[in-house]
Design an enzyme around this catalytic site. Structure first.
Site, short mmCIF file in Angstrom:
data_model
loop_
_atom_site.label_atom_id
_atom_site.label_comp_id
_atom_site.label_asym_id
_atom_site.label_seq_id
_atom_site.Cartn_x
_atom_site.Cartn_y
_atom_site.Cartn_z
N GLU A 275 0.83 -1.21 0.00
CA GLU A 275 0.00 0.00 0.00
C GLU A 275 0.86 1.26 0.00
OE1 GLU A 275 -1.98 -0.52 3.74
OE2 GLU A 275 -3.36 -2.02 3.00
N ARG A 278 3.27 7.62 -0.24
CA ARG A 278 4.30 8.64 -0.42
C ARG A 278 5.30 8.32 -1.54
NH1 ARG A 278 5.83 11.91 3.96
NH2 ARG A 278 4.89 10.36 5.33
N TYR A 318 4.91 18.46 11.10
CA TYR A 318 5.93 17.44 11.37
C TYR A 318 7.34 18.02 11.43
CZ TYR A 318 2.25 14.46 9.23
OH TYR A 318 1.08 13.84 8.87
N CYS A 346 -1.94 33.95 10.04
CA CYS A 346 -1.67 34.59 11.33
C CYS A 346 -1.33 33.55 12.39
CB CYS A 346 -2.86 35.43 11.74
SG CYS A 346 -3.26 36.64 10.48
#
Ligand SMILES: *Cc1c(COP(=O)(O)O)cnc(C)c1O
Length: 421
Positions: A275, A278, A318, A346
């Site tokens: 699977e 990335r 991250y 902001c």
């Protein structure tokens, strides 16, 4: 390898200049390369090809239906983690028998959706889920094919927010308990045990944790077969990492990963599923943004972009690194300058990079964030009422907007003011 290269001094996606897309679409936007997506998918199928296998693209990394169609037409399966992703896979023309359903919190409604529409297997993550699935399958008069996601208790040695294979994580059933849960699964009506599933985390940069996990899966396969279960499919999850910096130590290649799988599991006679998300999508995409201002602060200079944390959250979420390169190629040996690269939102967290060495850049210049195809557009939001960032797909010398930037009228029309207000 990807297809984002300078040509005649301008960064291109395949044969299309990113500056031309920016002129048509405006900034910021994501741009994906069909050739890169195709190549990365094929690396996996080639690496596993001596074995019966299915490469199921993890939709959560990049979920645009056009991208899913491209991969689905090549023969890819899909790994979905919600009813919404299931619908995306089907909208892209992927048949149910190539869709696996993962995730710890599948609702009964999502189970019904997948059982009615067709499903290759559910990767079941707990006993309550198993019982719910049995109920739903029986009520529909069908059988649900399942693999149990086991948690092998190995340290994936990756970022804590994306490690999933330690016993303290919420995912899967502890491997020591697996035989008991499989025994229950075999007794439950409407359940067909087809295999074992494991996924230990994301952005892994070495093979050793995978090999440790797959070795445990091998032992479990043998134990479950001895218990009388017909284990015929092993789903090994995703998680292979990509190089986010050029200088980085290179993560293992799909060929090495595939060779290890064949060595550890190849003789079991099982169909192999993987699977990857990335590794297929990450380096297949860039985020293109324009410099709004260059602000000279005290002791540091800020590059203020029109992209922000709501468009690409990985750096603030991250602490992730993305290479940032100018769309117009800098002259060789042109001087570099340290910039804090920030967005307009902001929040102090809206910072892409600190003291990043970049060539001279001025208002109006375009930059590209590399390796932004995975966990980029899918995590985008409209925080600060910034329109959801559009997506563009390039193939050769074609490009098309595959998700348009919403207009402000569209955004505002989604809110309703109650009549009693
Ligand atoms: C996130 C996830 C993947 C994909 O992970 P990558 O690191 O993108 O390859 C695969 N399977 C499951 C169950 C996941 O949760």
């Amino acid at each position: 390898m990807d297809h984002f290269l300078y040509r005649d001094g301008i960064l291109h996606a395949e044969d299309v200049a990113l500056a031309d897309i920016a002129a048509t679409v405006g900034t910021p936007f994501y741009c994906y390369s069909a050739a890169t997506l195709t190549r990365h998918y094929q690396l996996f199928t080639e690496a596993l090809s001596p074995l019966p296998h299915l490469v199921c693209f993890a939709i959560k990394s990049l979920s645009n239906v056009a991208v899913l169609k491209l991969l689905g037409d090549l023969g890819a399966g899909m790994d979905v983690v919600s009813g919404g992703e299931y619908r995306r896979a089907r909208a892209a023309g992927v048949p149910g028998d190539r869709i696996v359903f993962s995730g710890v919190g599948k609702t009964r409604e999502e189970m019904r959706l997948a059982l009615n529409g067709g499903i290759r297997q559910f990767n079941v993550e707990s006993e309550p889920e198993l019982r719910a699935l049995s109920d739903v399958a029986v009520s529909l008069g069908v059988t649900a094919p399942i693999a149990l996601r086991v948690n092998p208790d190995v340290d994936a040695r990756t970022h804590e927010k994306i490690a999933t294979g330690k016993s303290e994580n919420k995912f899967g059933v502890p491997i020591a308990k697996a035989r008991a849960v499989y025994a229950e699964a075999a007794r439950l009506p409407g359940i067909d045990v087809v295999g074992i599933d494991v996924h230990i985390g994301s952005q892994l940069t070495e093979l050793a944790p995978f090999e440790a996990a797959f070795t445990k899966v091998r032992e479990l396969t043998e134990a479950l077969r001895a218990d009388g279960h017909n284990i015929r499919r092993l789903d090994l999850g995703g998680g292979l990492g990509i190089p986010y910096t050029r200088s980085n130590e290179a993560p293992p290649l799909p060929t090495e990963y595939g060779a290890m799988i064949r060595r550890v599991l190849g003789d079991l006679g099982c169909e192999i599923e993987i699977e990857p998300g990335r590794l297929i999508s990450g380096n297949s995409g860039v985020l293109v943004s324009q410099v709004v201002y260059v602000k000279n602060g005290e002791g540091r200079d800020f590059l203020i972009l029109d992209a922000a944390m709501n468009d690409l959250v990985r750096p603030s979420m991250y602490g992730a690194h993305h290479d940032i390169i100018p769309v117009v190629e800098p002259a060789a040996a042109s001087p570099v300058q340290a910039f804090d690269v920030v967005g307009p939102v902001c929040e102090t967290g809206d910072t892409f990079a600190k003291a990043r060495a970049l060539p001279h850049l001025a208002e109006g210049d375009l930059v590209a964030f590399r390796s932004a195809g995975a966990y980029g557009a899918v995590m985008a939001s409209e925080y600060n009422t910034r329109p959801l960032v559009p997506e563009v797909l390039v193939k050769g010398d074609h490009f098309a907007v595959i998700r348009a930037r919403p207009t402000f009228d569209e955004i505002l029309s989604r809110d309703t003011i109650p009549e009693w207000l």
